[in-house]
Scaffold this motif. Structure first.
Motif, PDB file in Angstrom:
ATOM      1  N   LYS A  44       0.826  -1.215   0.000  1.00 29.19           N
ATOM      2  CA  LYS A  44       0.000   0.000   0.000  1.00 29.19           C
ATOM      3  C   LYS A  44       0.863   1.269   0.000  1.00 29.19           C
ATOM      4  O   LYS A  44       0.424   2.322  -0.473  1.00 29.19           O
ATOM      5  CB  LYS A  44      -0.942   0.000   1.194  1.00 29.19           C
ATOM      6  N   HIS A  45       2.077   1.171   0.521  1.00 27.70           N
ATOM      7  CA  HIS A  45       2.967   2.330   0.532  1.00 27.70           C
ATOM      8  C   HIS A  45       3.502   2.644  -0.864  1.00 27.70           C
ATOM      9  O   HIS A  45       3.874   3.785  -1.155  1.00 27.70           O
ATOM     10  CB  HIS A  45       4.153   2.083   1.474  1.00 27.70           C
ATOM     11  N   VAL A  47       1.765   2.146  -3.680  1.00 33.55           N
ATOM     12  CA  VAL A  47       0.678   2.439  -4.623  1.00 33.55           C
ATOM     13  C   VAL A  47       0.766   3.861  -5.162  1.00 33.55           C
ATOM     14  O   VAL A  47       0.566   4.115  -6.353  1.00 33.55           O
ATOM     15  CB  VAL A  47      -0.691   2.190  -3.955  1.00 33.55           C
ATOM     16  N   LYS A  48       1.074   4.821  -4.287  1.00 29.65           N
ATOM     17  CA  LYS A  48       1.124   6.222  -4.742  1.00 29.65           C
ATOM     18  C   LYS A  48       2.250   6.451  -5.754  1.00 29.65           C
ATOM     19  O   LYS A  48       2.149   7.311  -6.624  1.00 29.65           O
ATOM     20  CB  LYS A  48       1.270   7.172  -3.558  1.00 29.65           C
ATOM     21  N   TYR A  49       3.313   5.664  -5.652  1.00 29.17           N
ATOM     22  CA  TYR A  49       4.387   5.751  -6.642  1.00 29.17           C
ATOM     23  C   TYR A  49       3.985   5.039  -7.927  1.00 29.17           C
ATOM     24  O   TYR A  49       4.266   5.501  -9.026  1.00 29.17           O
ATOM     25  CB  TYR A  49       5.675   5.121  -6.081  1.00 29.17           C
ATOM     26  N   SER A  50       3.299   3.929  -7.761  1.00 32.22           N
ATOM     27  CA  SER A  50       2.821   3.166  -8.899  1.00 32.22           C
ATOM     28  C   SER A  50       1.878   4.001  -9.762  1.00 32.22           C
ATOM     29  O   SER A  50       1.912   3.939 -11.001  1.00 32.22           O
ATOM     30  CB  SER A  50       2.104   1.906  -8.396  1.00 32.22           C
ATOM     31  N   THR A  51       1.052   4.812  -9.109  1.00 31.72           N
ATOM     32  CA  THR A  51       0.076   5.644  -9.813  1.00 31.72           C
ATOM     33  C   THR A  51       0.745   6.609 -10.785  1.00 31.72           C
ATOM     34  O   THR A  51       0.209   6.907 -11.863  1.00 31.72           O
ATOM     35  CB  THR A  51      -0.782   6.432  -8.802  1.00 31.72           C
ATOM     36  N   LEU A 253       5.977  12.776  -0.482  1.00 32.08           N
ATOM     37  CA  LEU A 253       5.042  13.352   0.489  1.00 32.08           C
ATOM     38  C   LEU A 253       5.303  14.845   0.681  1.00 32.08           C
ATOM     39  O   LEU A 253       4.368  15.644   0.767  1.00 32.08           O
ATOM     40  CB  LEU A 253       5.165  12.621   1.826  1.00 32.08           C
ATOM     41  N   PRO A 256       5.122  16.717  -3.620  1.00 32.37           N
ATOM     42  CA  PRO A 256       4.414  15.821  -4.556  1.00 32.37           C
ATOM     43  C   PRO A 256       4.514  16.218  -6.025  1.00 32.37           C
ATOM     44  O   PRO A 256       4.852  15.377  -6.864  1.00 32.37           O
ATOM     45  CB  PRO A 256       2.972  15.850  -4.046  1.00 32.37           C
TER      46      PRO A 256
END
Length: 274
Positions: A44-45, A47-51, A253, A256
């Motif tokens: 889950k950590h 995911v924001k990079y994957s996006t 973070l 961004p």
């Protein structure tokens, strides 16, 4: 989607939303992006990079090596991460995406320890020699023998573990590091090269982007800067950004928009020159 033998996640390109950016070029030129998480990182950590990449029409693979392998097995000189590194590369053939450009996004020393075996396999294993790596992004990495930073990282991974067990593991790890990585380093370096030393003289020549910070209390900025200079001396096209005050693996973070623009522009340039 995950694998039973290798705990990974893969996101295939979103249907009906192709990236029409002229920098990305045609559909076949969109890279496969492999995210290698830091020790103790959960999917889950990432995911924001994957996006960042998935929204650009890329296939993204996320994987984090087990922290026990990262902190203990590798410190003992056991090459425990080589087998999962091979399995990760085999996924490219399983999904029939081995001919696409590859971009690695590597986090902290946990990701770097795994990445060093990726490099080794690509340059020594016939099956993987045809893989087309176009670039690597290092986030908060790499670092070398930094006892304080390593203990902080392990303490963060252990988190809410039983206090007695937590401090016992920290003590064992500290003794291990002192003995094998400091006192016996002149001897152990002959049969188990550290991840940092392996990258210093690594055979890869594709572009690299280093995202780091002098505010990082786990990976020293001076270690990253030493690596940057060494890689440039090997004629590697290196970009580097010092965020100055952001914490370990927290640059996205803290900044961004800037972080996303750095990653996407680097990706576009790497694909364009591939």
């Amino acid at each position: 989607m995950g694998g039973r033998e290798l705990d990974y996640t893969i996101e295939l390109p979103p249907g009906g939303r192709p990236d029409t950016s002229p920098e990305m070029g045609n559909k076949n030129n969109r890279p496969v992006v492999i995210l290698l998480g830091w020790a103790g990182c959960r999917d889950k950590h990432l995911v924001k990079y994957s996006t960042i990449y998935h929204q650009k029409g890329c296939t993204v693979i996320r994987y984090t090596a087990p922290w026990k392998m990262t902190f203990f097995a590798e410190s003992f000189g056991i090459r425990s991460l080589r087998t999962p590194a091979r399995k990760l590369l085999e996924l490219l053939f399983d999904y029939k995406i081995e001919k696409k450009p590859l971009l690695f996004h590597v986090f902290s020393n946990g990701g770097v320890m795994f990445y060093r075996y990726i490099l080794e396999l690509i340059h020594t294993h016939r099956q993987f020699s045809s893989l087309k790596v176009v670039g690597t992004i290092f986030d908060s990495a790499p670092g070398r023998r930094n006892m304080t930073g390593a203990l902080r990282a392990l303490a963060a991974v252990l988190g809410s573990t039983n206090v007695l067990l937590k401090y016992c593991l920290l003590l064992v790890f500290a003794i291990l590091v002192v003995v094998l990585r400091i006192l016996l380093h002149p001897v152990t370096r002959f049969f188990h090269e550290t991840h940092y030393d392996a990258l210093l003289k690594g055979p890869s020549r594709w572009p690299e982007l280093y995202l780091y910070s002098k505010g990082d209390r786990i990976i020293l900025a001076s270690d990253v800067e030493h690596m940057i200079e060494a890689r440039r001396q090997h004629n590697v096209a290196v970009r580097a950004v010092d965020f100055s005050d952001s914490a370990h693996v927290s640059h996205l973070l803290a900044y961004p928009s800037y972080y996303v623009s750095l990653c996407t522009s680097f990706m576009y340039d790497c694909v364009g020159c591939s």
